[in-house]
Design a protein around this motif. Structure first.
Motif, PDB file in Angstrom:
ATOM      1  N   ILE A 143       0.876  -1.164   0.000  1.00  7.59           N
ATOM      2  CA  ILE A 143       0.000   0.000   0.000  1.00  7.59           C
ATOM      3  C   ILE A 143       0.917   1.219   0.000  1.00  7.59           C
ATOM      4  N   GLU A 144       0.961   1.944  -1.108  1.00  6.87           N
ATOM      5  CA  GLU A 144       1.820   3.116  -1.223  1.00  6.87           C
ATOM      6  C   GLU A 144       0.975   4.370  -1.038  1.00  6.87           C
ATOM      7  N   LEU A 145       1.352   5.190  -0.072  1.00  5.21           N
ATOM      8  CA  LEU A 145       0.616   6.401   0.268  1.00  5.21           C
ATOM      9  C   LEU A 145       1.487   7.620  -0.013  1.00  5.21           C
ATOM     10  N   VAL A 153      -3.385  12.245   3.300  1.00  4.57           N
ATOM     11  CA  VAL A 153      -3.073  11.341   2.194  1.00  4.57           C
ATOM     12  C   VAL A 153      -3.772  11.867   0.955  1.00  4.57           C
ATOM     13  N   TYR A 156      -3.024   7.220  -3.323  1.00  8.96           N
ATOM     14  CA  TYR A 156      -2.523   5.916  -2.897  1.00  8.96           C
ATOM     15  C   TYR A 156      -2.545   4.955  -4.071  1.00  8.96           C
ATOM     16  N   ALA A 256      -3.063   2.823   6.293  1.00 11.87           N
ATOM     17  CA  ALA A 256      -3.204   1.772   5.284  1.00 11.87           C
ATOM     18  C   ALA A 256      -4.622   1.221   5.249  1.00 11.87           C
ATOM     19  N   ALA A 259      -7.022   3.746   3.633  1.00 14.92           N
ATOM     20  CA  ALA A 259      -6.838   3.767   2.179  1.00 14.92           C
ATOM     21  C   ALA A 259      -7.457   2.536   1.529  1.00 14.92           C
ATOM     22  N   TYR A 263     -10.416   2.720  -1.190  1.00 12.60           N
ATOM     23  CA  TYR A 263     -10.176   2.180  -2.534  1.00 12.60           C
ATOM     24  C   TYR A 263     -11.278   1.194  -2.927  1.00 12.60           C
TER      25      TYR A 263
END
Length: 486
Positions: A143-145, A153, A156, A256, A259, A263
């Motif tokens: 998980i890239e934030l 944030v 993501y 995470a 997000a 998503y």
């Protein structure tokens, strides 16, 4: 009353069976695990990124080997931060519908009794092949934030990657170092750049926590008692103190999970949500605040409660854990629900977020493994792996099993405490009321990490009240600790 020495591991195993868990893995699961070990993914093709060169690290309890989560942070030129949270790809080794998956679905969670751990997955998986162990190449979901300097944030991304944990760290030693109380841990000092990496993670965590606090996230002090067993004999109960290393992991985990929930919602996927509903006993929380001269609004307000807790933590840090326990009891437990496309459910009151799921511990919680499969299907534009009715049944079952696990863990803490208190019958202790209902009134001692039932003198006391109680009797095997009010 009994003072007979007790085999704590055997008692924990019995408690698991009594709570409906299956603590022993059956032959078909053990056989399947041996076959699964031969099919561990070695290379998933060009779509899997190679991030093994990054300075990944994990922070967990000293003895933990079932590592689900690793972290990496990178400062960008515009003062933003790139935060990567790597989650063990358990689904790659535990296919949906397998015997191992079936047992994991039935128990739904690992159970940590202090004297022994009952893992949701066989140890060959949870502490080896699906664990993000140090110096091992592992497949993970990342998980890239992208974080602004404010902690918000603004974007993501989710993808699969190979990674390698460069430093397996522990909360106690890492926190003590970051807080300036201890030298740098050897696992940090031995890796070039890791000290700066951990400092950046701490800075990033502070930004995330600051934003959450502005939104009304609640901060609690906790008193967790862990049995100290030497050569099979119970010696003591130790209490761990929260530190900044735990703040780092908590902050990254929350970011995470938020997000992930957002998503899945954006992609119109079914999802399992973790919610903590608006507290029904807000009136009692208001009454406790009033005892300290604070006025909370008539309508439950997490921001107002957060400000009150922060004020009390500064004013009386020595007793903040006691206040926290009272409020936590009155907030009530979390639960899993299913959110369908276009629907909107109550959020997580304690975290002050609307969208929240569990996704960062697939070795330890079945809900996280299910979320992992939902994510994979969504990112690949494939049909969802679970119809709504099945997912709802899973959510309900996971809630019930987590409640059962907490009862087992609480029972074993009581068994350990009763064993140590068995020589102190008749003594008088200061305590705080932690439960008051038709089922009984319960008190936790302030200077010894034990909780028991008040069998005489319960009139007129409620959660959060300070009382003096005398120890009347204990039953070690049952974990019964009985007090009378003085």
């Amino acid at each position: 009353m009994t003072n007979t020495p007790i085999d704590l591991k055997a008692r924990a195993h019995q408690a698991m069976l009594e709570a409906g868990f299956r603590p022993d893995f059956p032959p078909d699961v053990l056989h399947e695990v041996q076959l699964l070990k031969q099919r561990v993914p070695k290379d998933n093709g060009p779509q899997v990124r190679d991030l093994r060169s990054l300075l990944w690290s994990s922070i967990d309890n000293d003895s933990s080997r079932d590592l689900d989560q690793v972290e990496y942070a990178e400062k960008l030129p515009d003062d933003a931060t790139r935060l990567l949270v790597g989650i063990a790809d358990v689904d790659a080794c535990v296919p949906k519908g397998s015997a191992t998956d079936g047992l994991a679905a039935a128990d739904a969670t690992s159970v940590y009794t202090g004297v022994t751990t009952f893992p949701m997955l066989p140890s060959e998986l949870s502490t080896d092949l699906t664990s993000l162990l140090d110096a091992k190449d592992r497949l993970a979901l990342v998980i890239e934030l992208h974080l602004l300097d404010s902690g918000e944030v603004d974007s993501y991304e989710f993808y699969s990657a190979w990674l390698r944990n460069r430093a397996k760290l522990a909360y106690r030693s890492t926190g003590a170092w970051l807080e300036g109380h201890a030298p740098v841990p050897p696992a940090v000092a031995s890796v070039t750049g890791m000290e700066a990496q951990l400092r950046l993670q701490q800075q990033t965590s502070e930004s995330l926590r600051g934003l959450r606090k502005r939104h009304g996230a609640l901060t609690f002090g906790s008193v967790e008692a862990t049995p100290v067993v030497e050569d099979g004999e119970l010696k003591d109960l130790t209490v761990s103190q929260h530190n900044v290393a735990e703040d780092i992991i908590e902050s990254f985990m929350v970011a995470a999970n938020v997000a992930m929930a957002q998503y899945l919602k954006e992609k119109h996927s079914l999802s399992i949500r973790r919610v903590v509903k608006t507290p029904r006993r807000w009136d009692r929380i208001r009454a406790i605040a009033a005892q300290f001269g604070a006025t909370l609004p008539d309508v439950p307000d997490p921001r107002a409660l957060s400000e009150f807790l922060d004020q009390r933590q500064v004013a009386d840090p020595a007793h903040f854990a006691d206040l926290s326990l009272s409020v936590v009891k009155l907030l009530g437990p979390g639960e899993y629900i299913v959110e369908t496309s276009g629907s909107e459910h109550e959020g997580h009151f304690g975290l002050a977020v609307q969208d929240y799921t569990h996704s960062t511990a697939p070795n330890r919680r079945y809900a996280d493994l299910v979320t992992q499969r939902l994510l994979k299907a969504t990112t690949a534009s494939l049909p969802g792996p679970y119809p709504e009715a099945e997912l709802s049944a899973i959510a309900t079952h996971c809630t019930e099993r987590e409640d059962a696990a907490r009862k087992v863990e609480r029972l074993m803490r009581k068994v350990a405490a009763a064993s140590l208190l068995s020589r102190r019958v008749g003594e008088v202790f200061d305590g705080i009321v932690t439960g008051a209902s038709p089922k009984g009134t319960y008190v936790r001692l302030l200077k010894f990490p034990a909780e028991g039932r008040v069998v005489r003198g319960t009139q007129g006391i409620d959660v959060g009240d300070r009382v003096q109680v005398a120890l009347v009797s204990v039953d070690v095997a049952q974990g019964f600790i009985d007090f009378e009010r003085r």
